[in-house]
Enzyme design. Structure first.
Site, mmCIF file in Angstrom:
data_model
loop_
_atom_site.group_PDB
_atom_site.id
_atom_site.type_symbol
_atom_site.label_atom_id
_atom_site.label_comp_id
_atom_site.label_asym_id
_atom_site.label_seq_id
_atom_site.Cartn_x
_atom_site.Cartn_y
_atom_site.Cartn_z
ATOM 1 N N GLU A 87 19.970 7.602 27.087
ATOM 2 C CA GLU A 87 20.032 6.075 26.379
ATOM 3 C C GLU A 87 21.615 5.539 26.647
ATOM 4 O O GLU A 87 22.306 6.472 26.800
ATOM 5 C CB GLU A 87 19.932 6.061 25.016
ATOM 6 C CG GLU A 87 20.630 7.172 24.090
ATOM 7 C CD GLU A 87 20.699 6.607 22.743
ATOM 8 O OE1 GLU A 87 21.023 5.489 22.372
ATOM 9 O OE2 GLU A 87 20.289 7.234 21.723
ATOM 10 N N VAL B 87 16.860 4.163 21.449
ATOM 11 C CA VAL B 87 15.917 5.187 21.690
ATOM 12 C C VAL B 87 14.548 4.341 22.003
ATOM 13 O O VAL B 87 14.073 4.668 23.197
ATOM 14 C CB VAL B 87 15.634 5.813 20.629
ATOM 15 C CG1 VAL B 87 14.297 6.876 20.765
ATOM 16 C CG2 VAL B 87 16.666 7.143 20.212
ATOM 17 N N ASP C 140 13.402 -1.131 5.844
ATOM 18 C CA ASP C 140 14.271 -0.932 7.077
ATOM 19 C C ASP C 140 13.772 0.066 8.021
ATOM 20 O O ASP C 140 14.161 1.363 7.794
ATOM 21 C CB ASP C 140 15.619 -0.803 7.080
ATOM 22 C CG ASP C 140 16.544 -0.792 8.046
ATOM 23 O OD1 ASP C 140 16.120 -0.660 9.312
ATOM 24 O OD2 ASP C 140 18.035 -1.031 7.873
ATOM 25 N N ALA D 58 12.805 0.450 15.154
ATOM 26 C CA ALA D 58 11.975 0.290 15.870
ATOM 27 C C ALA D 58 11.433 1.475 16.785
ATOM 28 O O ALA D 58 10.536 1.584 17.545
ATOM 29 C CB ALA D 58 12.112 -0.846 16.864
ATOM 30 N N ASP D 59 12.387 2.538 16.761
ATOM 31 C CA ASP D 59 12.358 3.810 17.472
ATOM 32 C C ASP D 59 10.926 4.385 16.846
ATOM 33 O O ASP D 59 10.005 4.747 17.674
ATOM 34 C CB ASP D 59 13.250 4.723 17.043
ATOM 35 C CG ASP D 59 14.721 4.411 17.659
ATOM 36 O OD1 ASP D 59 14.687 3.339 18.295
ATOM 37 O OD2 ASP D 59 15.667 4.971 17.381
ATOM 38 N N LYS E 210 19.395 11.756 11.802
ATOM 39 C CA LYS E 210 20.478 11.806 10.835
ATOM 40 C C LYS E 210 20.159 11.658 9.405
ATOM 41 O O LYS E 210 19.263 10.886 8.916
ATOM 42 C CB LYS E 210 21.684 11.176 11.186
ATOM 43 C CG LYS E 210 22.261 11.474 12.234
ATOM 44 C CD LYS E 210 23.581 10.821 12.675
ATOM 45 C CE LYS E 210 24.055 11.519 13.892
ATOM 46 N NZ LYS E 210 24.864 10.568 14.685
HETATM 47 N N1 PSU Z 1 21.178 7.771 15.454
HETATM 48 C C1 PSU Z 1 22.209 8.436 15.731
HETATM 49 N N2 PSU Z 1 23.103 8.107 16.798
HETATM 50 C C2 PSU Z 1 22.682 6.882 17.427
HETATM 51 C C3 PSU Z 1 21.690 5.999 17.180
HETATM 52 C C4 PSU Z 1 20.757 6.714 16.085
HETATM 53 O O1 PSU Z 1 22.389 9.605 15.348
HETATM 54 O O2 PSU Z 1 23.614 6.460 18.537
HETATM 55 C C5 PSU Z 1 21.302 5.023 17.881
HETATM 56 C C6 PSU Z 1 19.962 5.099 18.760
HETATM 57 O O3 PSU Z 1 20.286 4.456 20.003
HETATM 58 C C7 PSU Z 1 18.891 4.729 18.028
HETATM 59 C C8 PSU Z 1 19.544 3.389 17.324
HETATM 60 O O4 PSU Z 1 17.806 4.312 18.911
HETATM 61 O O5 PSU Z 1 20.701 3.962 16.967
HETATM 62 C C9 PSU Z 1 18.683 3.169 16.069
HETATM 63 O O6 PSU Z 1 19.058 1.873 15.692
HETATM 64 P P1 PSU Z 1 18.330 1.268 14.385
HETATM 65 O O7 PSU Z 1 18.273 2.177 13.282
HETATM 66 O O8 PSU Z 1 18.870 -0.104 14.281
HETATM 67 O O9 PSU Z 1 16.761 1.085 15.009
HETATM 68 MN MN MN Z 2 17.136 -0.713 11.266
#
Ligand code: PSU
Ligand code: MN
Length: 302
Positions: A25, A108, A138, A141-142, A159
């Protein structure tokens, strides 16, 4: 090959000949890490994949063109453009960056979509998104993408900035099998275990590949999530990680951060609060995941 995508010469040749390829990614380059750790980590992951006999394909959108296989200069360019100049791209964002010829870093979710279009079967990352702590509405989308796109995603769990039990519930609903690579519990990114159960332990790339191949044979359209604990030597003490995460989450709420800005904000705060120690664990996990993903890609190929 899918012709809405732009392939590097190396990746075009690799896909043509059916060689093992591992997708990477680009959000971690633009939104996950500060410079120069972002470029160094991206290149270290590519190197790890090559060492295992597979070929890395870092994915991003440059001037509206979806690129599969970035060169070093393109990785540097993304890092320079940074968060301000590059849109963080999950599913909803891809038509916007392509239609309006913008730059995009794939999350992701975004990387899964593109990698699958390209015919790539394995993808290595750090942590997946999930359900945010204190904000059950929240949902990254992953998680939904994992339920609808058939690719193997190799990560270090999620995490613990996230609500891990709720994240597992959503993955169950989405029908995503969670494998523990050499472990019986879900890794928690900075630390080796969250104490939460996974669906199946696997102890070799061949076992993971057998499950991925069976998913394909059955025609099931979802991802397989392979979770790999961070290497022991680099794991962050759990109380230190937890304290930083709680404080970072509190600061995000206090600052009224929401939507796609939450994850980058919290990651940056955790980095500050651990005086950069989280970075060490983060990089170790990413490089280790790249090795394991490449081994699985090679096993799938055999
Ligand atoms: N978690 C991590 N490091 C990251 C991300 C998530 O430990 O860099 C990034 C990844 O690209 C993941 C995105 O797909 O954040 C998820 O963001 P959101 O929670 O806005 O969907
Ligand atoms: Mn989010």
């Amino acid at each position: 090959m899918n012709n809405v995508l732009t392939y590097s010469e190396e990746i075009a040749a690799a896909l043509e000949s059916g060689s093992p390829v591992v997708a990477l990614e680009s959000t971690l380059i633009t939104h996950g890490f500060p410079y120069p750790a972002n470029v160094e980590t991206a290149l270290a992951m590519e190197q790890a994949i090559r060492e295992e006999g597979a070929i890395p394909a870092t994915i991003a959108v440059l001037d509206g063109r979806i690129k599969v296989g970035l060169g070093r200069e393109e990785i540097e360019r993304l890092a320079e453009l940074g968060q301000q100049g590059v849109r963080k791209c999950s599913r909803r964002d891809l038509p916007i960056v392509v239609g309006l010829r913008q730059h995009g870093a794939t999350t992701v979710a975004g990387t899964m979509i593109v990698a699958h279009m390209a015919g790539i079967r394995v993808f290595a990352t750090g942590g997946i998104g999930g359900v945010h702590r204190g904000h059950p509405e929240d949902v990254s989308a992953d998680l939904i993408e994992l339920g609808r796109t058939p690719i193997a995603v190799v990560c270090a769990g999620a995490k613990s900035i996230l609500d891990l039990p709720r994240t597992l519930e959503v993955l169950e609903t989405q029908g995503v099998p969670i494998l523990g690579y050499g472990t019986d519990t879900l890794p928690a990114f900075y630390s080796r275990s969250s104490g939460l159960p996974i669906d199946q332990r696997v102890d070799s790339p061949q076992e993971a590949a057998a499950i991925i191949a069976a998913r394909d044979k059955l025609g099931l359209g979802h991802a397989v999530l392979v979770t790999v604990p961070v290497p022991e030597a680099e794991a962050l003490p759990q109380d230190e990680a937890e304290a930083a995460i709680q404080e970072a989450t509190r600061l995000a709420d206090e600052a009224g951060i929401h939507g796609k800005a939450v994850t980058p904000f919290v990651l940056a705060k955790v980095l500050e609060l651990t005086n950069g120690r989280s970075k060490q664990a983060n990089i170790a996990a990413l490089v280790n995941n790249a090795h394991v993903a490449a081994q699985i890609a090679v096993a799938l190929h055999q």
